[in-house]
Scaffold this motif. Structure first.
Motif, mmCIF file in Angstrom:
data_model
loop_
_atom_site.group_PDB
_atom_site.id
_atom_site.type_symbol
_atom_site.label_atom_id
_atom_site.label_comp_id
_atom_site.label_asym_id
_atom_site.label_seq_id
_atom_site.Cartn_x
_atom_site.Cartn_y
_atom_site.Cartn_z
ATOM 1 N N PHE A 1 -0.599 1.372 -3.250
ATOM 2 C CA PHE A 1 -0.822 3.052 -3.562
ATOM 3 C C PHE A 1 -0.812 3.561 -2.472
ATOM 4 N N ASN A 2 -0.972 3.150 -0.927
ATOM 5 C CA ASN A 2 -0.563 4.599 -0.227
ATOM 6 C C ASN A 2 -1.325 5.470 -0.068
ATOM 7 N N LEU A 3 -2.578 5.107 0.164
ATOM 8 C CA LEU A 3 -3.397 6.245 0.327
ATOM 9 C C LEU A 3 -4.722 6.092 1.756
ATOM 10 N N LYS A 4 -3.453 6.078 2.381
ATOM 11 C CA LYS A 4 -4.126 6.722 4.114
ATOM 12 C C LYS A 4 -5.147 6.931 4.494
ATOM 13 N N LYS A 5 -5.317 7.696 3.576
ATOM 14 C CA LYS A 5 -6.947 7.838 3.888
ATOM 15 C C LYS A 5 -8.033 7.938 3.673
ATOM 16 N N PHE A 6 -8.085 6.435 3.449
ATOM 17 C CA PHE A 6 -8.872 5.450 2.703
ATOM 18 C C PHE A 6 -9.146 4.379 4.376
ATOM 19 N N GLU A 7 -7.859 4.479 5.393
ATOM 20 C CA GLU A 7 -7.938 3.181 5.993
ATOM 21 C C GLU A 7 -9.037 3.111 6.669
ATOM 22 N N PRO A 8 -10.318 4.189 7.145
ATOM 23 C CA PRO A 8 -11.302 3.662 7.982
ATOM 24 C C PRO A 8 -12.615 3.164 6.816
ATOM 25 N N LEU A 9 -12.126 2.914 5.546
ATOM 26 C CA LEU A 9 -13.457 2.122 4.258
ATOM 27 C C LEU A 9 -12.898 0.665 5.040
ATOM 28 N N TYR B 1 6.793 -0.973 -2.022
ATOM 29 C CA TYR B 1 7.908 -0.367 -1.056
ATOM 30 C C TYR B 1 7.861 1.044 -2.010
ATOM 31 N N MET B 2 7.184 1.475 -3.225
ATOM 32 C CA MET B 2 8.029 2.723 -3.732
ATOM 33 C C MET B 2 7.016 3.657 -2.832
ATOM 34 N N ASN B 3 5.634 3.340 -3.103
ATOM 35 C CA ASN B 3 4.833 4.452 -2.021
ATOM 36 C C ASN B 3 5.473 4.895 -1.053
ATOM 37 N N LYS B 4 5.868 3.441 0.117
ATOM 38 C CA LYS B 4 6.179 3.560 1.129
ATOM 39 C C LYS B 4 7.265 4.323 1.598
ATOM 40 N N ARG B 5 8.152 3.979 0.806
ATOM 41 C CA ARG B 5 9.501 4.916 0.659
ATOM 42 C C ARG B 5 8.364 6.142 0.247
ATOM 43 N N ARG B 6 8.074 6.372 -0.697
ATOM 44 C CA ARG B 6 7.983 8.120 -1.286
ATOM 45 C C ARG B 6 7.328 8.945 -0.641
ATOM 46 N N ALA B 7 6.704 8.049 0.523
ATOM 47 C CA ALA B 7 5.394 9.099 1.561
ATOM 48 C C ALA B 7 6.795 9.047 2.572
#
Lengths: 271, 380
Positions: free
Chosen positions: B81-89, A251-257
């Motif tokens: 960690f919301n690193l969406k760029k890795f989604e294709p993997l 949730y923290m990282n989502k909110r940050r984004a």
């Protein structure tokens, strides 16, 4: 009261009657004897051999040769590593002393064999439906107030069956009475948290050269299974911590984004 | 990608040598598996009272699970960690993770003395046992991975209402997967906490749990990298070098952390490192050849941005994880046992057959499931 066996190896003559009695009582097949560089026969414990005598020839400092006969079998630890290891609880320590195995539970993973510091549990490799086998401390005989088969048959009084505290007292009495005869330590009193087999020897197990053959002296006085149990006691907390952290960070990282995206939007609007 | 293929064997065009070898191994594996079940472990393996655990535990179970760490690693990177760029993997990682765990389950099935009792830990509990915890975590995590694949399958058949339901609870699956993986990846190492005296000092560490966990992250990341590179070549897709070089940066970082952990652990325990014998040889190869070297390689931008460089770095790192599991469970006992162990033909064939089966299932997954489709990706 927890039972034990005091094994005074200085009294043993190496007749191997205990091996025979063990086989008879437990209905184990006889093996084929072969020549080898040692008098010990058979060479190893197996799913068909719960006890054996190890023959050792050691020369004392004055150059004289001495025979040592060491009875090898399950130590029936107070806090057995095998029981801590077994995933299905097939191995348990009875309050009366024996460490017993439940044929109906075992899945055959062999972790007990890996975990046992004395290398005792053996596997029925030849069978397609294999089980683990080891000395049972004649739990079935003890249940009907009989001493273990090996003790009953021993002709020299090497094996003494009784309550553990009393046997320990007796062991220390013997050491005190004849200091020259015994190595001043009872193997099994404290090692790996204490065992139900207490060994009196003429020389140390290092000198007997048996530290790699099931009589380790580097085990310390804490039971091996404790390490696994300590690990297991932390598991619920680790699970909660990881779960909580994962949800929180999500949730923290989502909110940050979102905030970040919002700021960018504002910047664009301003521009 | 989803059109029906009118052939009895997977693969493009005519039966290639590669596929022919896979089928031969599968047939041999089937025969060996029958022999193992009907004749018993003693007759078909080189396992003994001195070596109760052998190739199947080292490779199928310990290494298989570590290499399947990509599922939870990628899920954590993307959703936590919301690193969406890795989604294709993510999806290929899940497919390979699922195969890794199937390998664990099937490998364990053949390794157990009484395979038909594999369900016993479900009802017969020993909460003191590390292996009990491992078996529960693996069962639950395999269920999570199966659900993941099930959702991908639902997309193929366009079951939107079902997909919506799973999207709503998807975070629960992700968090459960990460939690279960953290626990059992480290606990597989903790299995060896009970027998430090039997093991070589080089690996008998009290920190073996965290070390196993970290190397599972390495295993996962390197397999995801290799998988993406190889499948791009085999299925004629564009290489995702941009994402992979970012992932390579991460892999290099984790390798450095792991190297630091290993060295700190060895130093803290005062282990004699600079000796030459068999165990030390494997130890040096493991620590320097497969941890330090790939970490060093990945420091260079040129390596991270070339397919060949990534092949090498990720290949070495993945090999290192496998070598570590063999070292912990086999090499480590070399000084302690009088007898040595080398797997029997049947043990090797069954292991190879499981790898071959994994390749076949992976191929089917790539053909029939939207593994690399991005438009239907589960969104959050």
């Amino acid at each position: 009261m927890s039972k034990a066996i005091l094994i005074d190896t200085t009294k043993c003559i190496g007749c191997r009657a205990c091996q025979v009695a063990c086989k008879s009582w437990n209905d184990l097949k006889g093996g084929k004897a072969t020549f080898s560089e040692t008098w010990s026969n058979p060479r190893y414990l197996s799913s068909n051999q719960f006890t054996r005598i190890i023959f050792r020839e050691i020369s004392s400092p004055d150059g004289q040769l001495h025979w040592h006969f060491i009875s090898r079998r399950c130590m029936h630890c107070h806090d057995p590593a095998c029981a801590s290891a077994c995933p299905v609880g097939a191995l348990i320590k009875m309050p009366e002393g024996p460490v017993v195995y439940d044929d109906g539970k075992c899945i055959g993973c062999r972790y007990c064999m890996m975990a046992c510091p004395f290398q005792i549990p053996k596997f029925q490799w030849e069978s397609a439906v294999p089980l683990v086998r080891k000395c049972t401390f004649c739990a079935d005989r003890q249940a009907i107030n009989l001493a273990p088969a090996c003790v009953t048959t021993c002709p020299t009084g090497t094996l003494l069956f009784g309550d553990r505290p009393e046997l320990l007292q007796e062991a220390h009495r013997r050491i005190g009475a004849q200091p020259g005869r015994y190595y001043p330590e009872v193997y099994g009193e404290k090692i790996a948290g204490g065992t139900s087999k207490l060994f009196l020897t003429a020389v140390s197990f290092e000198e007997l050269g048996l530290t790699q053959a099931g009589f380790r002296t580097d085990l310390g006085n804490t039971p091996q299974g404790l390490r696994g149990r300590e690990w297991m006691s932390k598991v619920p907390y680790v699970a909660l911590a990881v779960g909580g952290l994962a949800v929180g960070l999500h949730y923290m990282n989502k909110r940050r984004a979102e905030v970040h995206a919002g700021e960018r939007q504002e910047d664009e609007n301003d521009g | 990608m989803a059109e029906k293929i009118e052939k009895w064997y997977p693969g493009e065009g005519k039966l290639t040598t590669g596929w022919a070898i896979i089928y031969v191994i599968l047939v041999l594996g089937f025969v060996s598996a029958c022999a193992r079940l009907f004749l018993g472990l003693g007759a078909t393996t080189n396992l003994s009272d001195a070596y109760p655990w052998g190739l199947w535990v080292s490779f199928d179970i310990l290494a298989g699970v570590a290499l399947a760490g990509g599922g939870f690693t990628m899920a954590a990177a993307i959703y936590i960690f919301n690193l969406k760029k890795f989604e294709p993997l993510l999806r290929p990682a899940k497919l390979s993770a699922f195969l890794g765990y199937m390998m664990f389950v099937v490998g364990l099935f053949f390794d157990l003395g009484q395979p038909w009792r594999i369900w016993h830990p479900l009802v017969m509990w020993n909460p003191h046992s590390v292996l009990f915890e491992v078996s529960w975590c693996v069962m639950l995590y395999t269920t999570v991975l199966s659900l993941d694949l099930f959702i991908i399958g639902l997309e193929r058949y366009g079951k939107q209402s079902w997909i919506k339901f799973f999207r709503d609870i998807y975070l629960v699956l992700v968090v459960a997967g990460i939690m279960l993986s953290t626990l059992h990846q480290s606990s597989l190492g903790a299995l060896f906490l009970l027998m430090p005296q039997k093991m070589s000092d080089l690996w008998a560490s009290g920190a073996i749990g965290p070390l196993f966990f970290t190397s599972a992250v390495i295993g996962g990341m390197s397999v995801v990298t290799l998988e993406s590179l190889i499948s791009a070549r085999v299925y004629k897709r564009k290489q995702e070098l941009g994402i992979l070089s970012d992932l390579g940066k991460g892999l290099g970082l984790v390798l450095l952390v792991y190297f630091a952990m290993k060295v700190t652990d060895l130093y803290a325990r005062g282990v004699t490192v600079w000796v030459w014998d068999k165990a030390h040889f494997f130890f040096f190869v493991e620590l320097f050849g497969t941890v330090a070297l790939p970490a060093l390689l990945l420091c260079f931008k040129e390596v991270r941005q070339s397919a060949k460089g990534l092949y090498w770095a990720a290949g070495l790192a993945a090999f290192g994880v496998v070598l570590n599991r063999f070292n912990v469970s086999l090499t480590s006992y070399g000084g302690y046992r009088q007898i040595s162990y080398f797997p029997s033909f049947i043990e090797i064939i069954i292991t190879l057959a499981m790898v071959a089966l994994g390749i076949v299932i992976f191929d089917l997954g790539m053909k029939y499931l939207p593994i690399y489709k991005s438009e239907l990706t589960v969104e959050h």
